[in-house]
Design a protein around this motif. Structure first.
Motif, PDB file in Angstrom:
ATOM      1  N   MET A  15       0.840  -1.205   0.000  1.00  0.00           N
ATOM      2  CA  MET A  15       0.000   0.000   0.000  1.00  0.00           C
ATOM      3  C   MET A  15       0.874   1.254   0.000  1.00  0.00           C
ATOM      4  O   MET A  15       0.537   2.268  -0.612  1.00  0.00           O
ATOM      5  CB  MET A  15      -0.911  -0.003   1.241  1.00  0.00           C
ATOM      6  N   TRP A  16       2.006   1.176   0.710  1.00  0.00           N
ATOM      7  CA  TRP A  16       2.856   2.361   0.887  1.00  0.00           C
ATOM      8  C   TRP A  16       3.509   2.788  -0.431  1.00  0.00           C
ATOM      9  O   TRP A  16       3.586   3.977  -0.746  1.00  0.00           O
ATOM     10  CB  TRP A  16       3.933   2.043   1.940  1.00  0.00           C
ATOM     11  N   ILE A  17       3.963   1.817  -1.236  1.00  0.00           N
ATOM     12  CA  ILE A  17       4.686   2.172  -2.470  1.00  0.00           C
ATOM     13  C   ILE A  17       3.809   2.978  -3.433  1.00  0.00           C
ATOM     14  O   ILE A  17       4.190   4.086  -3.828  1.00  0.00           O
ATOM     15  CB  ILE A  17       5.280   0.915  -3.135  1.00  0.00           C
ATOM     16  N   PRO A  18       2.635   2.497  -3.823  1.00  0.00           N
ATOM     17  CA  PRO A  18       1.850   3.302  -4.776  1.00  0.00           C
ATOM     18  C   PRO A  18       1.404   4.648  -4.193  1.00  0.00           C
ATOM     19  O   PRO A  18       1.385   5.654  -4.917  1.00  0.00           O
ATOM     20  CB  PRO A  18       0.641   2.419  -5.108  1.00  0.00           C
ATOM     21  N   LEU A  19       1.074   4.679  -2.900  1.00  0.00           N
ATOM     22  CA  LEU A  19       0.681   5.961  -2.300  1.00  0.00           C
ATOM     23  C   LEU A  19       1.838   6.953  -2.330  1.00  0.00           C
ATOM     24  O   LEU A  19       1.663   8.137  -2.638  1.00  0.00           O
ATOM     25  CB  LEU A  19       0.213   5.744  -0.855  1.00  0.00           C
ATOM     26  N   SER A  20       3.052   6.467  -2.019  1.00  0.00           N
ATOM     27  CA  SER A  20       4.212   7.356  -2.008  1.00  0.00           C
ATOM     28  C   SER A  20       4.536   7.845  -3.415  1.00  0.00           C
ATOM     29  O   SER A  20       4.825   9.029  -3.622  1.00  0.00           O
ATOM     30  CB  SER A  20       5.430   6.638  -1.429  1.00  0.00           C
ATOM     31  N   VAL A  21       4.485   6.951  -4.379  1.00  0.00           N
ATOM     32  CA  VAL A  21       4.767   7.345  -5.763  1.00  0.00           C
ATOM     33  C   VAL A  21       3.757   8.395  -6.213  1.00  0.00           C
ATOM     34  O   VAL A  21       4.120   9.421  -6.816  1.00  0.00           O
ATOM     35  CB  VAL A  21       4.746   6.111  -6.691  1.00  0.00           C
ATOM     36  N   ALA A  22       2.482   8.181  -5.886  1.00  0.00           N
ATOM     37  CA  ALA A  22       1.454   9.154  -6.281  1.00  0.00           C
ATOM     38  C   ALA A  22       1.716  10.507  -5.630  1.00  0.00           C
ATOM     39  O   ALA A  22       1.635  11.555  -6.285  1.00  0.00           O
ATOM     40  CB  ALA A  22       0.070   8.635  -5.886  1.00  0.00           C
ATOM     41  N   ALA A  23       2.064  10.494  -4.334  1.00  0.00           N
ATOM     42  CA  ALA A  23       2.315  11.760  -3.630  1.00  0.00           C
ATOM     43  C   ALA A  23       3.509  12.487  -4.235  1.00  0.00           C
ATOM     44  O   ALA A  23       3.475  13.704  -4.441  1.00  0.00           O
ATOM     45  CB  ALA A  23       2.565  11.493  -2.148  1.00  0.00           C
ATOM     46  N   ILE A  24       4.568  11.748  -4.550  1.00  0.00           N
ATOM     47  CA  ILE A  24       5.762  12.365  -5.131  1.00  0.00           C
ATOM     48  C   ILE A  24       5.440  12.991  -6.486  1.00  0.00           C
ATOM     49  O   ILE A  24       5.837  14.121  -6.781  1.00  0.00           O
ATOM     50  CB  ILE A  24       6.896  11.325  -5.252  1.00  0.00           C
ATOM     51  N   LEU A  25       4.681  12.271  -7.311  1.00  0.00           N
ATOM     52  CA  LEU A  25       4.332  12.810  -8.630  1.00  0.00           C
ATOM     53  C   LEU A  25       3.471  14.062  -8.502  1.00  0.00           C
ATOM     54  O   LEU A  25       3.663  15.043  -9.222  1.00  0.00           O
ATOM     55  CB  LEU A  25       3.601  11.744  -9.454  1.00  0.00           C
ATOM     56  N   ILE A  26       2.523  14.039  -7.570  1.00  0.00           N
ATOM     57  CA  ILE A  26       1.654  15.212  -7.385  1.00  0.00           C
ATOM     58  C   ILE A  26       2.469  16.399  -6.891  1.00  0.00           C
ATOM     59  O   ILE A  26       2.335  17.516  -7.397  1.00  0.00           O
ATOM     60  CB  ILE A  26       0.512  14.881  -6.403  1.00  0.00           C
ATOM     61  N   ILE A  27       3.350  16.152  -5.915  1.00  0.00           N
ATOM     62  CA  ILE A  27       4.171  17.252  -5.391  1.00  0.00           C
ATOM     63  C   ILE A  27       5.025  17.836  -6.509  1.00  0.00           C
ATOM     64  O   ILE A  27       5.098  19.055  -6.701  1.00  0.00           O
ATOM     65  CB  ILE A  27       5.076  16.755  -4.240  1.00  0.00           C
ATOM     66  N   TRP A  28       5.684  16.969  -7.276  1.00  0.00           N
ATOM     67  CA  TRP A  28       6.662  17.463  -8.246  1.00  0.00           C
ATOM     68  C   TRP A  28       6.003  18.160  -9.433  1.00  0.00           C
ATOM     69  O   TRP A  28       6.461  19.211  -9.884  1.00  0.00           O
ATOM     70  CB  TRP A  28       7.556  16.322  -8.714  1.00  0.00           C
ATOM     71  N   PHE A  29       4.920  17.555  -9.947  1.00  0.00           N
ATOM     72  CA  PHE A  29       4.376  18.086 -11.199  1.00  0.00           C
ATOM     73  C   PHE A  29       3.204  19.043 -11.001  1.00  0.00           C
ATOM     74  O   PHE A  29       2.934  19.865 -11.869  1.00  0.00           O
ATOM     75  CB  PHE A  29       3.959  16.934 -12.109  1.00  0.00           C
ATOM     76  N   VAL A  30       2.501  18.958  -9.876  1.00  0.00           N
ATOM     77  CA  VAL A  30       1.346  19.828  -9.670  1.00  0.00           C
ATOM     78  C   VAL A  30       1.676  20.969  -8.710  1.00  0.00           C
ATOM     79  O   VAL A  30       1.388  22.130  -8.971  1.00  0.00           O
ATOM     80  CB  VAL A  30       0.137  19.014  -9.133  1.00  0.00           C
ATOM     81  N   TRP A  31       2.342  20.639  -7.609  1.00  0.00           N
ATOM     82  CA  TRP A  31       2.547  21.623  -6.546  1.00  0.00           C
ATOM     83  C   TRP A  31       3.788  22.479  -6.782  1.00  0.00           C
ATOM     84  O   TRP A  31       3.754  23.710  -6.644  1.00  0.00           O
ATOM     85  CB  TRP A  31       2.650  20.859  -5.215  1.00  0.00           C
ATOM     86  N   TYR A  32       4.863  21.833  -7.124  1.00  0.00           N
ATOM     87  CA  TYR A  32       6.171  22.496  -7.258  1.00  0.00           C
ATOM     88  C   TYR A  32       6.124  23.764  -8.129  1.00  0.00           C
ATOM     89  O   TYR A  32       6.614  24.823  -7.711  1.00  0.00           O
ATOM     90  CB  TYR A  32       7.178  21.465  -7.780  1.00  0.00           C
ATOM     91  N   PRO A  33       5.521  23.731  -9.337  1.00  0.00           N
ATOM     92  CA  PRO A  33       5.576  24.940 -10.173  1.00  0.00           C
ATOM     93  C   PRO A  33       4.866  26.150  -9.561  1.00  0.00           C
ATOM     94  O   PRO A  33       5.108  27.276  -9.982  1.00  0.00           O
ATOM     95  CB  PRO A  33       4.849  24.509 -11.458  1.00  0.00           C
TER      96      PRO A  33
END
Ligand SMILES: [Cu+2]
Length: 341
Positions: free
Chosen positions: A33-51
């Motif tokens: 459960m942890w791996i897909p949740l972490s990957v999703a959070a990282i992608l959201i942070i990097w591509f949605v939040w970061y800019p």
């Protein structure tokens, strides 16, 4: 007094109990459960939040801060998700069932889990330490005030006459006083302005000081923040990356009009900046302001400057805070003056 879980508990625990011995592999379940949740959070942070993170990308210091926040958020997200996931899993799977008054199993250490715990947490902390230290040192101290002798200077040529066609470091003195910032440009005859213009894509060296109490020079979109202390020359660097406006705010409670202590700056092309700075210099020369101003200095003695101000007040065109040095705009002028008698 344990009751029969097969009777009282139709949930997850019962199958293990009913089958007699085997616990489900909780660690594997949590990991999957942890791996897909972490990957999703990282992608959201990097591509949605970061800019969209503050303070934007108007200078090297600002984009560096934005990058740092994004990297540290990406580092923290799997940790936070791990903690929350474990908590939710424990509540759902290991909670006491109605009527179950038995104790949990007595657990003594688990060497493998403890060793991995120490290794992983140490690596995360060491990574944050190394990354944070490097980012603090570059570029040019990451926009923070470094005191009078910076250990992480920004690369640029130190000249007495600034030119837009090289890598000349523009010197800008930021003077805080109750309750306004003014700016002096020693490479342009020590001229002084209440507006801050900067050349795009050129290194800038701020010399931040104060004439009275402690202020803090905060050029928000440039990612620059430096304390303004009387008798201290606090140096901070930045290199603007695109043209446009930015805010300057005082970031240190400095008296009753602290909240009104802000103005605006503009990043323009190097040639436009040179034209602007030369025109102010010529105007202040013609009006006699340049000779009336105290000689350019890295700091000013507040016990001396007020006396100088009595002469300067007679010369039209000097605006600024309501201190002695820079008499404020008089009643009826466009800027108003909330504190004049
Ligand atoms: Cu202030």
């Amino acid at each position: 007094m344990a009751q029969n879980p097969a009777v009282n508990d139709p949930g997850a625990g019962s199958s293990a109990a009913a089958s007699g011995d085997r616990e489900p592999r909780h660690g594997l379940r949590l990991l999957l459960m942890w791996i897909p949740l972490s990957v999703a959070a990282i992608l959201i942070i990097w591509f949605v939040w970061y800019p969209h993170l503050p303070p934007g990308r108007m200078s090297d210091a600002a984009s560096g801060q934005q990058f740092d926040i994004a990297v540290l958020a990406v580092t923290a997200a799997p940790v936070v998700i791990g903690v929350l996931l474990y908590m939710v899993y424990a509540i759902v799977v290991w909670r006491a069932r109605p009527g179950d008054e038995s104790d949990g199993p007595p657990i003594h250490g688990h060497t493998k889990v403890q060793a991995w715990w120490i290794i992983i947490t140490s690596l995360v902390v060491l990574w944050a330490f190394a990354f944070g230290t490097y980012q603090l040192a570059q570029p040019g101290g990451a926009g923070g005030g470094q005191g009078p002798s910076p250990i992480w200077p920004l690369h640029g040529a130190q000249t007495t006459a600034w030119s837009p066609r090289s890598n000349d470091m523009l010197q800008v003195q930021v003077i805080g006083q109750q309750w306004q910032f003014t700016y002096r440009f020693p490479q342009f005859g020590g001229m002084e302005s209440t507006v801050l213009e900067l050349p795009n894509n050129m290194p800038v060296e701020f010399h931040v000081t104060s004439l009275d109490v402690i202020h803090s020079f905060w050029a928000y979109q440039l990612g620059v923040k430096a304390d303004a202390n009387p008798l201290v020359d606090n140096i901070a660097y930045t290199k603007p990356k695109h043209t446009g406006g930015f805010w300057v705010r005082c970031n240190e409670l400095c008296g009753i009009w602290h909240a009104a202590m802000f103005n605006y700056g503009q990043v323009v092309t190097p040639t436009a900046f040179q034209t602007w700075a030369r025109s102010i210099q010529a105007r202040e020369q013609a009006q006699g302001i340049l000779t009336a101003l105290p000689p350019y200095s890295l700091t000013y003695d507040p016990t001396v400057i007020p006396n100088l101000g009595r002469d300067i007040v007679k010369i039209a065109g000097i605006t600024g805070a309501n201190g002695y040095y820079y008499p404020g705009p008089q009643a009826g002028t466009p800027h108003g003056d909330p504190v004049s008698p």
